[in-house]
Design a protein around this motif. Structure first.
Motif, PDB file in Angstrom:
ATOM      1  N   PHE A 152      -5.382  -6.413   3.584  1.00 14.18           N
ATOM      2  CA  PHE A 152      -4.688  -5.017   3.879  1.00 14.18           C
ATOM      3  C   PHE A 152      -3.960  -5.115   4.448  1.00 14.18           C
ATOM      4  CE2 PHE A 152      -9.061  -4.382   1.863  1.00 14.18           C
ATOM      5  CZ  PHE A 152      -8.927  -2.722   0.847  1.00 14.18           C
ATOM      6  N   LYS A 166      -1.234  -0.821   1.956  1.00 13.62           N
ATOM      7  CA  LYS A 166      -2.241  -0.403   1.519  1.00 13.62           C
ATOM      8  C   LYS A 166      -3.070  -0.952   2.935  1.00 13.62           C
ATOM      9  CE  LYS A 166      -5.007  -2.224  -1.229  1.00 13.62           C
ATOM     10  NZ  LYS A 166      -5.587  -2.644  -2.721  1.00 13.62           N
ATOM     11  N   GLU A 168      -6.916  -0.335   4.513  1.00 11.97           N
ATOM     12  CA  GLU A 168      -8.033   0.044   4.672  1.00 11.97           C
ATOM     13  C   GLU A 168      -8.621   0.524   5.986  1.00 11.97           C
ATOM     14  OE1 GLU A 168     -12.492  -2.126   2.749  1.00 11.97           O
ATOM     15  OE2 GLU A 168     -11.078  -3.847   4.113  1.00 11.97           O
ATOM     16  N   GLU A 224      -9.820   3.410   1.060  1.00 10.23           N
ATOM     17  CA  GLU A 224      -9.208   2.448   0.201  1.00 10.23           C
ATOM     18  C   GLU A 224      -6.797   3.938   0.871  1.00 10.23           C
ATOM     19  OE1 GLU A 224      -8.459   0.087  -2.091  1.00 10.23           O
ATOM     20  OE2 GLU A 224     -10.440  -1.252  -1.175  1.00 10.23           O
TER      21      GLU A 224
END
Length: 590
Positions: A152, A166, A168, A224
């Motif tokens: 991430f 992306k 988290e 996420e």
């Protein structure tokens, strides 16, 4: 030095054909842009990183690496966790290489000369590649190589120049749905504040995305998130969030809840001790942790400017520094946090420092409060309180406004500036020692209602103002004391509230000791003497008539009364003096 630095590693880091980035490369800090750091901007700054063959720009988020501001030019860094990206330069048509340092280690504490390899590989010719010479296939190959699918992206490294990412993140706070109205229509929006171990960022949704995401995003849950737009933040709405960027949730945004994962490490705090709050200016944003010892009832406050009524609640917190501070909760926060917080530890993120009557804190809309967080500071605070803290005396920071006042006058200045003369009332602050307290008349009989002096008539005490009679009066202090500093001395009058603080005993109890235990009576005067105090004074000229051999003469003298008094706190005072000296040194250098 070539055996310490990873010579030519930058070429390998940015090689689009490589399937794996070099592990723990060692680079040298060639330049530091110190002016990139500000408490109101994201906690990051720029450096130039050198491998002996070329220089690239580096970005180091402060909150993910600790004491990053202590890095010096010439030091060697071992990059234990990093990412890289290429973006178009705003100044030229070339591309710019950037290394985003997430975690690092100092190789040693030495400062080396800027290193240049004697036999550099052929990388200087490709330091910056013109954007138009890169084929679409090369661009896609590079970007796919550094897209983080399995790993991430840290929040602190998000920027508009990197689209494929992306994160988290933990939802810390969520606003209500809010509505706006303009000449061309109406709309709605809401926002959340997202956290991970590297930093924080605000995310905002408008219109249809409000309906899609408002119920999905819940405070305290992990998600996420990808394919949101990264743009510059509007400080009007997110002034306390330490990030210059903001996420905008759109139609393509993907949000998926993460289940069964420990979230205790998804937030970092930079806690400030309560005793250190005077080192922070008004309106600065800080993190703090403390044990709640008092929760007030809700009060309804009227805002003068709007005549609107809002709810307010005050929470008193303590920590190991043996100081206490008040945290103000307003509106919905005052209703959300009730007396169930009593005797619990709370960690507060992004609260605002105030300077009303010393130092206080305010919980803002985007501030975060966590009850009994599962962090080491919570255990340390509870262990201390259970062993020592429950029997400790705590000092309120609201008492120390005078400790940090810059305009402290000497007794000589008070007389030289003729304060209180010319029919005017002057207020000033002194730091002086009580050297003597007169023991003759120390009180006066007062009305229990209005505190005015009462007179004894026919075995009763009568108040002329209230027109009431009492069997016994309530005595109030009126002390006359000599104060001394290094410039001279002066006589000061202490009335009941201020005299209570220096005598540390109720005047009625002291009068009883005068009749029953004379030794203890005198001991209180001895204990109150030879102690330094900060004293806020009032100076006013009193005019009176004297009679001498059937002649009358009008005279005047300046009377000095103590309005407030505070013992000298040497720790806080030393910090203030250090601050004054530092400011003088900065002015001399500039």
């Amino acid at each position: 030095m070539s055996n310490l630095i990873s010579v030519g590693v930058i070429q390998a880091i940015f090689n689009p054909k490589s399937s794996k980035k070099p592990e723990k490369p060692v680079l040298q800090v060639a330049k530091i842009a110190h002016n990139e750091y500000s408490s109101l901007r994201p906690q990051r700054f720029k450096v130039a990183l050198n491998d002996g063959c070329e220089l690239v720009q580096g970005i180091i988020p402060v909150n993910s690496v600790g004491a990053s501001r202590n890095i010096n030019r010439g030091q060697l860094l071992r990059l234990t966790h990093y990412n890289c990206l290429i973006k178009p330069s705003l100044e030229t048509k070339e591309t710019l290489k950037i290394i985003i340092v997430i975690n690092y280690e100092l190789v040693d504490n030495q400062l080396y000369p800027i290193f240049h390899s004697l036999s550099p590989p052929q990388v200087r010719n490709i330091r910056r590649t013109p954007l138009h010479t890169r084929s679409l296939q090369q661009s896609n190959a590079f970007e796919s190589n550094y897209t983080i699918d399995e790993e991430f992206f840290p929040i602190s490294t998000l920027s508009p120049y990197y689209n494929t990412w992306k994160i988290e993140a933990l939802v810390g706070t969520k606003s209500d749905v809010r509505y706006w109205r303009k000449f061309d229509g109406t709309g709605k929006w809401f926002s959340v504040v997202l956290y991970d171990s590297s930093g924080e960022i605000r995310a905002t949704a408008f219109e249809q995305q409000v309906d899609e995401f408002y119920d999905q995003l819940q405070v305290g849950k992990l998600y996420e998130i990808s394919k949101a737009k990264v743009g510059s933040s509007n400080k009007k709405y997110s002034s306390i969030i330490k990030n210059e960027y903001e996420l905008f949730l759109g139609r393509e945004t993907i949000i998926r809840e993460v289940l069964d994962k420990d979230t205790s490490n998804f937030m970092t705090f930079n806690f400030v001790k309560i005793s250190d709050l005077f080192e922070y200016e008004k309106d600065e944003i800080i993190d703090i942790i403390g044990l709640v010892i008092k929760v007030s009832d809700i009060q309804e406050i009227t805002i003068k400017s709007t005549r609107r009524n809002v709810n307010k609640r005050s929470i008193t917190m303590i920590d190991q520094s043996q100081y206490q501070v008040t945290l103000a909760l307003w509106s919905s926060n005052a209703e959300k946090f009730d007396k169930s917080l009593l005797n619990h530890v709370i960690a507060c993120k992004n609260v605002r420092v105030g300077d009303f009557q010393g130092r206080n804190l305010t919980l803002l809309n985007d501030s975060l409060v966590i009850q009994d967080p599962k962090i080491k500071e919570t255990k340390a605070l509870l262990d201390w309180f259970n062993i020592n803290g429950s029997n400790s005396k705590f000092t309120s920071l609201s008492k120390f406004t005078m400790q940090y006042d810059d305009d402290i006058k000497t007794l000589e200045q008070v007389k030289y500036e003729k304060l209180g003369q010319d029919d005017k009332v002057d207020f000033f602050l002194i730091m002086a020692t009580i050297t003597f307290i007169k023991k003759g008349t120390i009180s006066y009989p007062a009305c229990p209602t209005c505190y005015k002096k009462v007179n004894q008539r026919d075995n009763e005490w009568q108040c002329d103002k209230c027109s009431q009679s009492y069997q016994e009066p309530e005595h109030k202090y009126i002390l006359s004391a000599i104060l001394t500093d290094f410039t001279g001395n002066s006589i000061l009058t202490f009335f009941n509230d201020t005299a209570d603080k220096i005598m540390e005993i109720d005047v009625n109890e002291l009068l009883r000791l005068r009749d029953e235990d004379e030794d203890r009576y005198h001991l209180y005067f001895e204990n109150a003497s030879c102690k330094p105090y900060f004293i806020k004074c009032r100076a006013k000229t009193d005019t009176y008539i004297t009679e001498n051999e059937n002649t009358y003469e009008e005279r005047s003298s300046v009377r000095y009364n103590a309005m407030d008094v505070s013992p000298v706190d040497y720790v806080i005072r030393a910090k203030k003096l250090y601050q004054i000296i530092s400011n003088i040194e900065e002015e001399m250098i500039s």
